[in-house]
Design an enzyme around this catalytic site. Structure first.
Site, PDB file in Angstrom:
ATOM      1  N   HIS A  53       0.824  -1.204   0.000  1.00 14.00           N
ATOM      2  CA  HIS A  53       0.000   0.000   0.000  1.00 14.00           C
ATOM      3  C   HIS A  53       0.862   1.258   0.000  1.00 14.00           C
ATOM      4  CE1 HIS A  53      -2.759   2.876   2.300  1.00 14.00           C
ATOM      5  NE2 HIS A  53      -3.396   2.639   1.161  1.00 14.00           N
ATOM      6  N   HIS A  95      -1.299  10.897  -1.893  1.00 12.72           N
ATOM      7  CA  HIS A  95      -2.575  10.433  -1.354  1.00 12.72           C
ATOM      8  C   HIS A  95      -3.533  11.563  -1.012  1.00 12.72           C
ATOM      9  CE1 HIS A  95      -5.367   9.254   1.886  1.00 12.72           C
ATOM     10  NE2 HIS A  95      -5.491   8.144   1.182  1.00 12.72           N
TER      11      HIS A  95
END
Length: 304
Positions: A53, A95
């Site tokens: 991730h 992100h």
């Protein structure tokens, strides 16, 4: 979902891990003919597919080239990232929709609050330090453009789970993302069949990607009701839920459907970083696990 590892612990782990692994990458695993990328599944001999991730983000600053390089050295083929767009139209890998948490933007541009990605040019973002917030060891790491990121993933022989982040902020980002993927060689038959999945929390965005490139494997991030699952199966291949929102029965309901490419739909859950949770979701029957600490999950339940 945010990870802030102490500098000393990160440095110690990195030194130990890279010594043990010898700094080498494992060859990319392959999937069989007609299967979707990474579709070994939780009942396969190799265990669930593991996705690093934002790279190996428990041990390196998320969404940087350093994080995916570390995932490679740890032996993981699949990495996950997040794509957003700058003021001048460049796609970058970050992100948050602001730069404050993972860069030194507040120091470099103190008068530009709230420091939204879309308010900065690519050249301005390229000036930022995206590593020191995590550890002094990574001082000078940068926010990569999507093009730079794709080139590194290719060089590393890795595969990519690409998330289109907050598409409502960036009209047309689906088309633009596909354009960059095409220009970097990621939309040929080999990449599309074995090395690339595109996902989003926006069902509309996933629909757009499926319409533009119906050959691509897509995933919806979320946990639709069982009654709504057939609607998603029309335009996607996977449902990727937060691990606290699912049960074995829900996973079985997803598996009972065939997705947009006529294959059994899959479930890749997130974010799982500890052994007990890894065991729990594997027992539920998930096909993949998205994790900041892929080595921990692999040590608990296997997988690749």
């Amino acid at each position: 979902m945010y990870v802030r590892t102490a500098a000393a612990a990160a440095a110690a782990f990195l030194g130990l891990t890279l010594t043990v692994l010898g700094g080498t990458a494992s060859p990319a695993a392959t999937t069989g003919p007609g299967s979707s990328p990474g579709s070994t599944g939780s009942t396969g001999l190799l265990g669930p597919t593991l996705y690093a991730h934002r790279g190996a983000s428990a041990y390196a600053p998320e969404n940087t080239l350093e994080a995916i390089d570390l995932a490679m050295r740890l032996g993981f083929d699949w990495v996950e990232n997040d794509v957003q767009r700058t003021r001048d139209g460049e796609l970058v890998v970050v992100h948050d929709d602001t730069l404050a948490r993972t860069t030194d933007v507040e120091q470099v541009f103190p008068d530009r609050k709230p420091w939204r990605v879309k308010d900065f040019t690519a050249a301005e973002i390229a000036r930022l330090d995206a590593g020191s917030w995590f550890s002094p060891r990574f001082a000078g790491a940068r926010v990569p453009t999507l093009r730079q990121y794709m080139e590194r993933v290719q060089d590393n022989r890795q595969r990519l789970l690409l998330e289109i982040k907050k598409p409502e902020l960036y009209p047309g980002i689906e088309e633009q993302t596909l354009k960059v993927l095409g220009e970097t060689g990621w939309l040929d038959a080999q990449h599309v069949s074995r090395r690339l999945v595109v996902q989003s929390f926006s069902a509309d965005s996933v629909r757009v990607v499926h319409r533009l490139r119906p050959d691509l494997v897509t995933a919806f991030l979320g946990t639709p009701t069982v009654a709504d699952l057939p609607k998603y199966a029309e335009f996607t291949d996977r449902i990727n839920p937060w691990h606290t929102t699912i049960s074995a029965d829900w996973v079985a309901a997803v598996h009972a459907l065939r997705g947009a490419h006529g294959r059994t739909m899959e479930v890749d859950t997130w974010i799982v970083d500890d052994a007990p949770t890894a065991w729990k979701v594997r027992e539920m029957g998930v096909d993949g696990i998205i994790t900041n600490a892929p080595d921990v999950v692999r040590g608990a339940v296997g997988g690749y």
